[in-house]
Enzyme design. Structure first.
Site: not given
Lengths: 95, 484
Positions: B76, B151, B175
């Site tokens: 990420k 997310s 997330s």
């Protein structure tokens, strides 16, 4: 409680985010619907509850106070949007 | 031979160690596939050329004692990577090149892993659909027009599309678990303090945790033991003995007490989710676990409390973005004008909304009514868990109230978007570990997940329960390649 346009403008100042009138209206609607949701908390009696300030069950660790040299001045300055030699440049502050 | 990209992490590690496959072969297989994945928009920054070079270097001088020898991995874009752009999905960091490495990614490289690139995410990890990213929304490989969740949406999409063997995300309110649930993958939110927060772009510091996202439970346990470490650079990192979770995996859950919280059967829970949950309950029962009905009475207050605590911490954390030392700057007439324009143009709408909520609840006269109140509610939520953990070893719930929704479906109503995290947020508030595992498909054929919540630092136990359930559920993630 409701959040009016004046409050939106005030929060915008405090958070250093400029907001035009159209955006302010949208924010007024959004924030009011979010706070309506948040205010569900008022149903709860919490007078005798201690606030939870940290979830980590450790006490803060002390470390030695020593100087570490990383020699990353160049790298740090490289990320600056505006610089002059070894200084960050900002709009004039003192008249 | 099976395709390289179909092998699990554990299989890849074994094959490398037996010299049946090289790091270069694996890395090239992934790079080739990633290059065909533009439609998914999972990568913000790729590092493919470097990855191939590193793989070559590994093969010339391999170290098979490492836990992830020569294994490529994309992460990420919230983890700072030294000398490689790190954006947090934001315009304000769109040109930021860190001079240091996050501890979690450093742990990966120390164990022999190789960076493939940085994966898209909601801006500053604020979102549940990966639609708030400055770099565009991410498409789920599950179906055209579907969100991957958020997310960690780029991570979930890349993982399920097999663009990386495993990945690392972050979870502040769900997330990792919500996108894992939406994409038929496994995601762990570790106990607060397990994984160092050093070098992770901060959102809400008392809630943020990094965690593994994988195709199965064993890979998840292995990746967790690599990224979890005590770190004196994070003042909330906890110094406890980390185990070899993957070696200690045990499918026997006979006699385990598993709690079913009645409050999660929330108003309007769909029949499909309810049935999925019941199937999960039956599965652990068949394995000899004991089911107990439990109550977490303050569950419904978790999400409202979260929407005070998280924005409050975010407004403080994001005060550093001022256009002076790094990041985007918009010119202004004077210093204040420059700050205001920089932040107005540099942040997206959702981030600005949350900064303003946070600023408001912390502002003079409102602190007690909102922030202090939320901290007290947080205590009550933690007390709920403490109480039930006197009786049960773990808790089983659905991961999300629905399956994946379509792009644009919820963007106009922030509260409806926030409700995605109704089952995941309480766990962050209490600092507990929880894993989401794929448990079935809904009527549309979209994946659904179940969540197993553990006691603090009891990851081994939830891995074992997940491992046992995984075998019985036997979920197959059939991803079509329409996006290639």
């Amino acid at each position: 409680m409701t959040i009016d346009l004046k409050t939106i403008k005030h929060i915008s100042k405090l958070s250093r985010i400029s907001v035009d009138d159209e955006k302010a209206k949208k924010l007024e609607a959004d924030l009011n619907s979010i706070f309506l949701f948040i205010e569900k908390l008022n149903e709860l009696e919490t007078k005798n509850v201690e606030p939870l300030t940290s979830i980590a069950e450790t006490t803060l660790q002390l470390r030695k106070d020593e100087i570490k040299t990383h020699n990353i001045r160049e790298q740090v300055l490289k990320n600056s949007p505006d610089k002059n030699k070894d200084f960050f440049v900002v709009p004039k502050v003192v008249e | 031979m099976t395709n390289i990209i179909d092998l699990t992490l554990v299989e890849l590690v074994n094959k490398i160690k037996k010299k049946e496959i090289s790091s270069k072969e694996i890395t090239k297989a992934y790079v080739d596939r990633c290059k065909k994945s533009k439609k998914l928009n999972t990568f913000i920054t790729d590092d493919f050329d470097n990855a191939l070079k590193k793989a070559d270097k590994f093969d010339k001088k391999p170290d098979f004692n490492k836990k992830l020898p020569g294994i490529p991995i994309a992460v990420k874009d919230l983890f700072c990577t030294k000398d490689l752009k790190t954006t947090a999905g934001s315009k304000i960091l769109s040109n930021f090149i860190p001079s240091y490495e996050s501890t979690v990614t450093q742990n990966l490289w120390n164990e022999g892993s190789i960076l493939l690139g940085k994966l898209n995410c909601d801006e500053f990890a604020m979102g549940s659909s990966n639609e708030t990213s400055f770099f565009g929304n991410v498409q789920s490989p599950i179906g055209k027009g579907l969100v991957p969740g958020g997310s960690s949406g780029g991570s979930a999409s890349a993982l399920s599309a097999k663009l990386t063997p495993v990945t690392v995300g972050t979870d502040t309110g769900g997330s990792i678990r919500q996108p894992a649930s939406f994409t038929g993958t496994v995601g762990l939110k570790p106990t607060y303090g397990s994984c160092s927060r050093y070098g992770i772009v901060a959102f809400a510091s008392s809630l943020d945790q990094a965690g593994p996202m994988t195709r199965n439970v064993k890979d998840c346990a292995l990746l967790f033991e690599v990224i979890s470490s005590y770190d004196n650079k994070d003042s909330t990192s906890v110094n406890f003995k980390r185990a070899n979770y993957s070696n200690k995996l045990n499918k026997s859950i006979k006699g385990k007490k598993i709690g079913i919280p009645k409050e999660y059967r929330a108003e309007g829970m769909s029949k499909e989710i309810d049935e999925l949950w019941q199937r999960g309950i039956n599965i652990v029962k068949e394995s000899g676990a004991e089911i107990l009905d439990i109550s977490l009475p303050n569950t419904k207050y978790a999400l409202p409390a979260y929407y005070i605590v998280a924005p409050a911490e975010a407004s403080s954390n994001l005060a550093r973005y001022d256009g002076v030392k790094y990041g985007f700057r918009s010119p202004g007439e004077n210093l204040i004008d420059m700050y205001e324009k920089t932040r107005s143009e540099g942040f997206g709408d959702e981030v600005k909304r949350r900064i303003m909520i946070g600023t408001y609840v912390l502002s003079s006269g409102y602190y007690d009514a909102y922030y202090l109140k939320a901290q007290k509610v947080r205590q009550l939520i933690k007390n709920d868990f403490d109480e039930v953990y006197k009786k049960v070893d773990a808790i089983l719930t659905p991961s999300t109230p629905t399956s994946a929704f379509t792009i644009g479906e919820k963007t106009n109503d922030p509260v409806s978007m926030y409700l995605n995290d109704i089952f995941t947020v309480p766990i962050n508030l209490a600092g507990l570990p929880a894993i989401s595992i794929p448990a079935g498909l809904d009527s549309k054929g979209y994946p659904l997940g179940l969540q197993i919540i553990g006691k603090a630092f009891d990851e081994q136990n939830i891995f074992n329960i997940a491992y046992s359930m995984e075998e019985k559920i036997n979920f197959k993630n059939e991803i079509k390649s329409w996006w290639m």
